[in-house]
Design a protein around this motif. Structure first.
Motif, PDB file in Angstrom:
ATOM      1  N   ALA A  36       0.819  -1.213   0.000  1.00 26.84           N
ATOM      2  CA  ALA A  36       0.000   0.000   0.000  1.00 26.84           C
ATOM      3  C   ALA A  36       0.851   1.260   0.000  1.00 26.84           C
ATOM      4  N   THR A  37       2.053   1.176   0.579  1.00 24.82           N
ATOM      5  CA  THR A  37       2.905   2.365   0.707  1.00 24.82           C
ATOM      6  C   THR A  37       4.195   2.265  -0.096  1.00 24.82           C
ATOM      7  N   ASN A  38       4.294   1.257  -0.955  1.00 23.69           N
ATOM      8  CA  ASN A  38       5.505   1.061  -1.770  1.00 23.69           C
ATOM      9  C   ASN A  38       6.748   0.828  -0.918  1.00 23.69           C
ATOM     10  N   ASN A  39       6.591   0.185   0.226  1.00 24.33           N
ATOM     11  CA  ASN A  39       7.720  -0.068   1.112  1.00 24.33           C
ATOM     12  C   ASN A  39       8.218  -1.490   0.877  1.00 24.33           C
ATOM     13  N   MET A  40       9.334  -1.612   0.174  1.00 23.00           N
ATOM     14  CA  MET A  40       9.823  -2.930  -0.216  1.00 23.00           C
ATOM     15  C   MET A  40      10.384  -3.723   0.958  1.00 23.00           C
ATOM     16  N   SER A  41      10.878  -3.045   1.980  1.00 21.41           N
ATOM     17  CA  SER A  41      11.413  -3.771   3.130  1.00 21.41           C
ATOM     18  C   SER A  41      10.299  -4.494   3.880  1.00 21.41           C
ATOM     19  N   MET A  42       9.114  -3.888   3.939  1.00 20.81           N
ATOM     20  CA  MET A  42       7.990  -4.533   4.619  1.00 20.81           C
ATOM     21  C   MET A  42       7.489  -5.738   3.821  1.00 20.81           C
ATOM     22  N   SER A  43       7.364  -5.576   2.516  1.00 15.34           N
ATOM     23  CA  SER A  43       6.911  -6.710   1.709  1.00 15.34           C
ATOM     24  C   SER A  43       7.946  -7.828   1.700  1.00 15.34           C
ATOM     25  N   LEU A  44       9.224  -7.475   1.847  1.00 14.47           N
ATOM     26  CA  LEU A  44      10.263  -8.501   1.936  1.00 14.47           C
ATOM     27  C   LEU A  44      10.123  -9.302   3.229  1.00 14.47           C
ATOM     28  N   LYS A  45       9.754  -8.620   4.316  1.00 16.69           N
ATOM     29  CA  LYS A  45       9.520  -9.326   5.579  1.00 16.69           C
ATOM     30  C   LYS A  45       8.421 -10.366   5.404  1.00 16.69           C
ATOM     31  N   TYR A  46       7.366  -9.982   4.676  1.00 17.05           N
ATOM     32  CA  TYR A  46       6.284 -10.939   4.441  1.00 17.05           C
ATOM     33  C   TYR A  46       6.797 -12.170   3.712  1.00 17.05           C
ATOM     34  N   ILE A  47       7.570 -11.962   2.673  1.00 15.00           N
ATOM     35  CA  ILE A  47       8.061 -13.085   1.877  1.00 15.00           C
ATOM     36  C   ILE A  47       8.934 -14.006   2.725  1.00 15.00           C
ATOM     37  N   MET A  48       9.779 -13.426   3.562  1.00 14.14           N
ATOM     38  CA  MET A  48      10.667 -14.232   4.404  1.00 14.14           C
ATOM     39  C   MET A  48       9.867 -15.043   5.424  1.00 14.14           C
ATOM     40  N   ILE A  49       8.913 -14.392   6.091  1.00 16.69           N
ATOM     41  CA  ILE A  49       8.106 -15.107   7.085  1.00 16.69           C
ATOM     42  C   ILE A  49       7.207 -16.133   6.405  1.00 16.69           C
TER      43      ILE A  49
END
Length: 223
Positions: free
Chosen positions: A127-140
């Protein structure tokens, strides 16, 4: 001169298009920054985080979040099913002590809370174009997928994976059919979870790669 003029016009057009694209991205981010992230409305009753698909304008990003949400909900549902199945099997004398039911409850609490944190990173990250947050999702999510694989195949304690079929088939006739049915149903549910979980992770990863860079800092609305 004619060729030089055409090259100049082409370069100017490319520059105008690039500026227009940056302005468009800025406008899109501006809309997402207006979201009231402190409007805690999810999950129902608990209301720990803010979540609304309407906050996401990009169609592909919205689809990725929808799949991530579906994966999270189905994992929680399957874990609740595991609690019920383990309780019935323990009560019938097929699954050992009541401690196995506690293991099921602990699994639900831990996985659901970690999954909620993971899902929130996917949702807010896209929603906010924050790639570090979406990366956390992928890792978890990758760790959750490992848990799903274990749940499909494992047996013993509160696990009712395919590895439990042999023991279920050797059980007494009173509980044999019920136990085999529980194992098959729960294993199928985990296989569906596995497919959904992998696909949701791929959707989020694909969306991160296709034109959603971290162009702006993550901001919160002032209270």
């Amino acid at each position: 001169m004619n060729v030089t003029g055409q090259i100049g016009k082409f370069a100017a057009k490319r520059q105008r298009d690039a500026i227009a694209q940056r302005m468009k991205e800025g406008m899109n981010f501006g809309n997402s920054s207006k979201v009231d992230w402190e409007d805690y409305n999810y999950p129902p009753l608990l209301q720990i985080i803010h979540f609304s698909l309407d906050d996401i304008e990009d169609a592909q990003a919205k689809s990725a979040v929808r799949w991530a949400h579906m994966s999270y909900r189905f994992v929680c549902f399957t874990l609740l099913f595991n609690i019920a199945a383990t309780l019935v099997l323990v009560s019938s004398g097929a699954k050992g002590s009541f401690l196995n039911v506690l293991y099921s409850i602990f699994n639900f609490i831990i996985v659901s809370l970690v999954g909620l944190y993971s899902f929130y990173n996917a949702y807010k990250g896209l929603a906010t174009n924050n790639m570090s947050m979406s990366l956390k999702y992928i890792m978890i999510q990758c760790l959750t997928i490992v848990f799903m694989v274990v749940s499909v195949s494992a047996y013993g304690a509160n696990f009712n994976g395919l590895g439990s079929l042999k023991k279920a088939n050797n059980a007494s006739s009173k509980i044999k059919q019920m136990w085999v049915a529980w194992v098959i149903v729960e294993s199928i549910m985990w296989i569906i979870n596995l497919c959904t979980g992998i696909y949701s992770a791929l959707k989020v990863q694909q969306n991160r790669r296709e034109g959603r860079p971290t162009a702006f800092p993550l901001t919160e609305n002032p209270t």
